[in-house]
Write a protein that holds these residues in place. Structure first.
Motif, PDB file in Angstrom:
ATOM      1  N   LEU A  81      -3.400   5.175  -2.431  1.00  0.00           N
ATOM      2  CA  LEU A  81      -4.330   6.073  -1.742  1.00  0.00           C
ATOM      3  C   LEU A  81      -3.916   7.508  -2.013  1.00  0.00           C
ATOM      4  O   LEU A  81      -2.774   7.898  -1.748  1.00  0.00           O
ATOM      5  CB  LEU A  81      -4.317   5.794  -0.232  1.00  0.00           C
ATOM      6  CG  LEU A  81      -5.209   6.674   0.639  1.00  0.00           C
ATOM      7  CD1 LEU A  81      -6.670   6.546   0.218  1.00  0.00           C
ATOM      8  CD2 LEU A  81      -5.054   6.318   2.102  1.00  0.00           C
ATOM      9  N   ALA A  82      -4.826   8.295  -2.565  1.00  0.00           N
ATOM     10  CA  ALA A  82      -4.558   9.702  -2.871  1.00  0.00           C
ATOM     11  C   ALA A  82      -5.789  10.514  -2.491  1.00  0.00           C
ATOM     12  O   ALA A  82      -6.863   9.971  -2.172  1.00  0.00           O
ATOM     13  CB  ALA A  82      -4.220   9.881  -4.349  1.00  0.00           C
ATOM     14  N   ASP A  83      -5.638  11.839  -2.537  1.00  0.00           N
ATOM     15  CA  ASP A  83      -6.748  12.716  -2.189  1.00  0.00           C
ATOM     16  C   ASP A  83      -7.499  13.117  -3.463  1.00  0.00           C
ATOM     17  O   ASP A  83      -7.371  12.486  -4.505  1.00  0.00           O
ATOM     18  CB  ASP A  83      -6.243  13.943  -1.428  1.00  0.00           C
ATOM     19  CG  ASP A  83      -5.169  14.705  -2.193  1.00  0.00           C
ATOM     20  OD1 ASP A  83      -5.046  14.475  -3.428  1.00  0.00           O
ATOM     21  OD2 ASP A  83      -4.461  15.528  -1.594  1.00  0.00           O
ATOM     22  N   LYS A 125       0.855  -1.182   0.000  1.00  0.00           N
ATOM     23  CA  LYS A 125       0.000   0.000   0.000  1.00  0.00           C
ATOM     24  C   LYS A 125       0.889   1.229   0.000  1.00  0.00           C
ATOM     25  O   LYS A 125       1.922   1.261   0.673  1.00  0.00           O
ATOM     26  CB  LYS A 125      -0.916   0.000   1.227  1.00  0.00           C
ATOM     27  CG  LYS A 125      -1.883   1.172   1.280  1.00  0.00           C
ATOM     28  CD  LYS A 125      -2.790   1.079   2.509  1.00  0.00           C
ATOM     29  CE  LYS A 125      -3.785   2.238   2.547  1.00  0.00           C
ATOM     30  NZ  LYS A 125      -4.680   2.153   3.733  1.00  0.00           N
ATOM     31  N   GLY A 128      -9.050   9.116  -0.896  1.00  0.00           N
ATOM     32  CA  GLY A 128      -9.334   9.584   0.452  1.00  0.00           C
ATOM     33  C   GLY A 128     -10.474  10.581   0.458  1.00  0.00           C
ATOM     34  O   GLY A 128     -10.711  11.300  -0.508  1.00  0.00           O
ATOM     35  N   GLU A 166       0.864   5.752  -0.259  1.00  0.00           N
ATOM     36  CA  GLU A 166       0.165   7.027  -0.273  1.00  0.00           C
ATOM     37  C   GLU A 166       0.978   7.992  -1.117  1.00  0.00           C
ATOM     38  O   GLU A 166       2.222   7.993  -1.064  1.00  0.00           O
ATOM     39  CB  GLU A 166       0.015   7.586   1.151  1.00  0.00           C
ATOM     40  CG  GLU A 166      -0.906   6.771   2.021  1.00  0.00           C
ATOM     41  CD  GLU A 166      -1.058   7.354   3.421  1.00  0.00           C
ATOM     42  OE1 GLU A 166      -1.795   6.777   4.233  1.00  0.00           O
ATOM     43  OE2 GLU A 166      -0.423   8.390   3.694  1.00  0.00           O
ATOM     44  N   TRP A 167       0.284   8.807  -1.893  1.00  0.00           N
ATOM     45  CA  TRP A 167       0.997   9.790  -2.715  1.00  0.00           C
ATOM     46  C   TRP A 167       0.222  11.084  -2.727  1.00  0.00           C
ATOM     47  O   TRP A 167      -0.999  11.115  -2.628  1.00  0.00           O
ATOM     48  CB  TRP A 167       1.300   9.253  -4.110  1.00  0.00           C
ATOM     49  CG  TRP A 167       0.124   8.819  -4.932  1.00  0.00           C
ATOM     50  CD1 TRP A 167      -1.027   8.238  -4.511  1.00  0.00           C
ATOM     51  CD2 TRP A 167       0.020   8.909  -6.357  1.00  0.00           C
ATOM     52  NE1 TRP A 167      -1.850   7.962  -5.557  1.00  0.00           N
ATOM     53  CE2 TRP A 167      -1.233   8.352  -6.714  1.00  0.00           C
ATOM     54  CE3 TRP A 167       0.843   9.379  -7.360  1.00  0.00           C
ATOM     55  CZ2 TRP A 167      -1.667   8.282  -8.027  1.00  0.00           C
ATOM     56  CZ3 TRP A 167       0.409   9.293  -8.664  1.00  0.00           C
ATOM     57  CH2 TRP A 167      -0.826   8.758  -8.990  1.00  0.00           C
ATOM     58  N   ASP A 168       0.988  12.170  -2.835  1.00  0.00           N
ATOM     59  CA  ASP A 168       0.376  13.496  -2.762  1.00  0.00           C
ATOM     60  C   ASP A 168       1.363  14.504  -3.334  1.00  0.00           C
ATOM     61  O   ASP A 168       2.510  14.182  -3.645  1.00  0.00           O
ATOM     62  CB  ASP A 168       0.027  13.840  -1.315  1.00  0.00           C
ATOM     63  CG  ASP A 168      -1.046  14.918  -1.219  1.00  0.00           C
ATOM     64  OD1 ASP A 168      -1.455  15.448  -2.278  1.00  0.00           O
ATOM     65  OD2 ASP A 168      -1.469  15.245  -0.101  1.00  0.00           O
ATOM     66  N   LYS A 207      -5.137   9.567   5.058  1.00  0.00           N
ATOM     67  CA  LYS A 207      -3.758   9.366   4.574  1.00  0.00           C
ATOM     68  C   LYS A 207      -2.817  10.229   5.418  1.00  0.00           C
ATOM     69  O   LYS A 207      -2.280  11.243   4.959  1.00  0.00           O
ATOM     70  CB  LYS A 207      -3.631   9.689   3.084  1.00  0.00           C
ATOM     71  CG  LYS A 207      -4.141  11.033   2.650  1.00  0.00           C
ATOM     72  CD  LYS A 207      -3.955  11.178   1.135  1.00  0.00           C
ATOM     73  CE  LYS A 207      -4.169  12.599   0.694  1.00  0.00           C
ATOM     74  NZ  LYS A 207      -3.207  13.555   1.216  1.00  0.00           N
ATOM     75  N   VAL A 214       3.584   2.661   2.799  1.00  0.00           N
ATOM     76  CA  VAL A 214       2.944   2.715   4.113  1.00  0.00           C
ATOM     77  C   VAL A 214       3.595   1.741   5.079  1.00  0.00           C
ATOM     78  O   VAL A 214       3.769   2.039   6.260  1.00  0.00           O
ATOM     79  CB  VAL A 214       1.437   2.429   3.977  1.00  0.00           C
ATOM     80  CG1 VAL A 214       0.779   2.316   5.339  1.00  0.00           C
ATOM     81  CG2 VAL A 214       0.764   3.532   3.168  1.00  0.00           C
TER      82      VAL A 214
END
Length: 666
Positions: free
Chosen positions: A389-391, A288, A415, A290-292, A423, A336
């Motif tokens: 998982l992103a916004d 898993k 998210g 997370e990216w932003d 996140k 993660v």
């Protein structure tokens, strides 16, 4: 069949279950009849439900006698029933008094006649009492060391009458030492000095103050006094409205959570005051991520040198020049399970192109960045990504990026808006990086507008874009993976240590597919086949499979190109079931990325424009001379004129004009 109770729960007992106190009013066929002490609600709980809670240690049973003693205890102490609820000085004094009470009990058991006079200063049993208390609790240090024969207390000790009162309280409340603590918290005037209508006015004003428009309290109180209704009897009391200071003190008595809910709204209160995450969300490396993107709080310069020039706002291009000062976007992918950075990209904008570049970096080897920016340690290895998982940002929430992720076999998860705990790891990472890196670089803008009141970041910009990329790369490769991490599930381990543990416990890394990278994360371009193959961005590719498909004809195809690896491209065409491969035919670009190759070609054409213009003139002159010397073309001039044989003037030009145009002297 009615189930027979296993545990003895008499009528009048109190059950502490699910955060409520339930009074047992009787045992019925359906179960225990209980009444909630807080709400007064009456309900019936089955015997199985109660016994399961008792077995699971989720229910505390207080028998009637215990419940009455506890009620009396809480009434005496003002709601406290354990010493740990008091401050350290009050707790220490209660422990000293407990030691003295236990010493009195031991002396009485040994035959001493304990009286108030004998325990007072200069009393018969005073020294024996102090010595016995010091023996019971030596860590409290009742006397000076070496003064056992004639004890000298290190702190004031109560007289006999007070000590007797402590002993009586201790035994009256079942030996609970909490009754020996000072009750300073119960002192003072406990009832309100305000009349009922003043209390109503305070509630009226503060209810309007708890508004999402966040009104100021002072003008709100003045306006509320003009519209607040009072009866004639209340007006006849000749009592003024409560002051702003009184209302401000009442407002400060509100909890921060209540104030945030009232003036900030439920969404803001949940983000700011809500509980954090305590679940371990991934165990395997790459499982898993997370990216932003974050707008970096630093101004950078394309060349590292501050320059200025006047520009026309009507003619200025939308794209910034290389030497213009600007703020950059940083795109990051964070694993993660290990909290290790899998990829990072700096760009002028946050868009889908850079999101795909970020995914490509996470799924490829990063040795080139290590060598280019002088890193000592090895970066994170490439991995086949799992759940992303992103916004709701436009850079990641768009059809192109979603299609690429699904094509690579990833699971897309978005998210919720304004829910920071969806996140938390990537958000916290940006804050850590800003505090450890950006804050110390010239051009830092601060965390929020107006934070740096005495520092102007734009004139201070000295760092170029490539230098900033180098600083961030060295931090993510040489520093961050080796820092102890105390986030949820890390327990002080470093990201590199966590990765080694994940590989050992949950298996090796799943390798990414280069074929899928080209098809789903790469760049697509339409082209036509020739005898030399195909060209993408003016870079030639060819293969035997491609020539067999073309069969000497020009056919339209789609080229799938990995911008990070130009050695091989994939080719698809309408009606063609197989995916063809073609190899690079210009070895100059073998070890370069697409961006580097394009820059190399553009640099060759843009270099020294004056010299290129001079070369064009020389080229045209040389071509003209070569054509004339070949004598292939006949002379196109009319020679019927006296000055020119065959020039009759029918061309409409005078001889002088004809001579000028043919470069002859008149």
């Amino acid at each position: 069949m009615t189930q027979q109770p296993l545990f003895d729960i008499p009528k009048g007992s109190v059950l502490e279950l699910d955060g409520q106190e339930l009074l047992v009013t009787g045992l019925e066929r359906a179960g225990y009849a209980v009444e909630c002490q807080d709400t007064g609600e009456c309900l019936t709980l089955s015997v199985a439900r109660i016994e399961a809670a008792i077995r699971g240690r989720d229910c505390e049973v207080l028998e009637p006698a215990d419940a009455e003693r506890r009620k009396a205890l809480l009434e005496f102490t003002g709601g406290y029933h354990r010493l740990e609820q008091f401050s350290a000085p009050v707790r220490l004094e209660a422990q000293r008094r407990l030691a003295l009470v236990l010493a009195m009990d031991e002396l009485a058991a040994n035959g001493y006649k304990i009286t108030q006079r004998s325990m007072s200063t200069h009393g018969e049993h005073r020294n024996a009492l102090i010595l016995r208390a010091n023996k019971i609790a030596p860590q409290l240090k009742f006397i000076k060391k070496g003064s056992e024969k004639k004890p000298k207390p290190l702190f004031p000790i109560a007289e006999g009458r007070t000590l007797a009162k402590f002993r009586d309280l201790y035994h009256r409340y079942g030996g609970n030492p909490v009754v020996l603590a000072d009750r300073e918290h119960l002192k003072g005037y406990r009832t309100s000095r305000l009349v009922p209508w003043q209390e109503r006015f305070i509630d009226f004003a503060l209810n309007h103050w708890q508004d999402k428009r966040k009104p100021q309290l002072a003008p709100l109180v003045r306006d509320a006094a003009k519209v607040f209704h009072r009866t004639a009897a209340e007006m006849a009391q000749c009592i003024n409205f409560p002051s702003v200071t009184t209302l401000r003190q009442r407002a400060k008595a509100f909890s921060d959570v209540a104030t945030e809910f009232g003036r900030g709204g439920k969404r803001q209160a949940t983000n700011k005051k809500g509980a954090g995450s305590t679940d371990v969300r991934a165990l395997r490396y790459g499982e898993k991520f997370e990216w932003d993107q974050v707008y970096l709080s630093i101004f950078t310069n394309g060349s590292g040198v501050v320059q200025a020039e006047p520009i026309d706002p009507d003619d200025v291009p939308k794209k910034l020049a290389d030497n213009e000062i600007r703020r950059c976007w940083l795109h990051v992918i964070l694993d993660v399970a290990t909290r290790e950075a899998l990829g990072w990209v700096i760009s002028e904008t946050a868009d889908s192109d850079h999101s795909l570049a970020l995914l490509r970096m996470a799924t490829r080897d990063k040795t080139k960045e290590k060598v280019r920016y002088g890193c000592k340690e090895d970066p994170a290895p490439p991995v086949r990504l799992g759940l992303g998982l992103a916004d709701n940002g436009s850079a990641t929430r768009n059809g192109r990026v979603y299609a690429a992720q699904l094509g690579m076999g990833m699971t897309v998860m978005t998210g919720r808006a304004y829910h920071a705990t969806d996140k938390p790891y990537i958000e916290r990472f940006f804050g850590t990086m800003q505090g450890q890196i950006l804050n110390f670089l010239p051009g830092y803008t601060g965390s929020y507008p107006g934070e740096l009141t005495g520092y102007n970041p734009k004139p201070s910009a000295e760092v170029s874009h490539d230098q900033l990329m180098g600083v961030i790369t060295r931090y993510l490769v040489d520093e961050y993976p080796f820092q102890p991490h105390y986030g949820t599930g890390m327990f002080g381990a470093t990201p590199r240590q966590k990765r080694e543990e994940a590989l050992k416990r949950y298996g090796r890394i799943k390798s990414p597919s280069q074929h899928e990278r080209c098809l789903y994360l790469g760049t697509k371009i339409r082209a036509s086949t020739t005898s030399e193959g195909v060209k993408a961005f003016n870079i030639p590719f060819n293969s035997s499979e491609l020539q067999k498909f073309a069969d000497g004809k020009s056919k339209s195809v789609t080229i799938h190109l990995d911008p990070d690896d130009l050695r091989t491209v994939l080719i698809t065409a309408e009606g063609l079931e197989a995916v063809l491969e073609a190899q690079l035919r210009m070895t100059l670009f073998k070890d370069q990325t697409l961006e580097e190759a394009i820059e190399l070609m553009e640099a060759a054409t843009k270099a020294n424009p004056k010299l290129r213009a001079l070369h064009r003139e020389q080229l045209e002159e040389a071509k003209t001379r070569r054509v004339r010397d070949s004598c292939y073309f006949k002379d196109s001039r009319d020679w019927s004129c006296p000055r020119f044989s065959g020039h009759s003037g029918g061309c409409g030009l005078s001889c002088d004009e004809l001579a000028r145009r043919t470069h002859l002297q008149p």
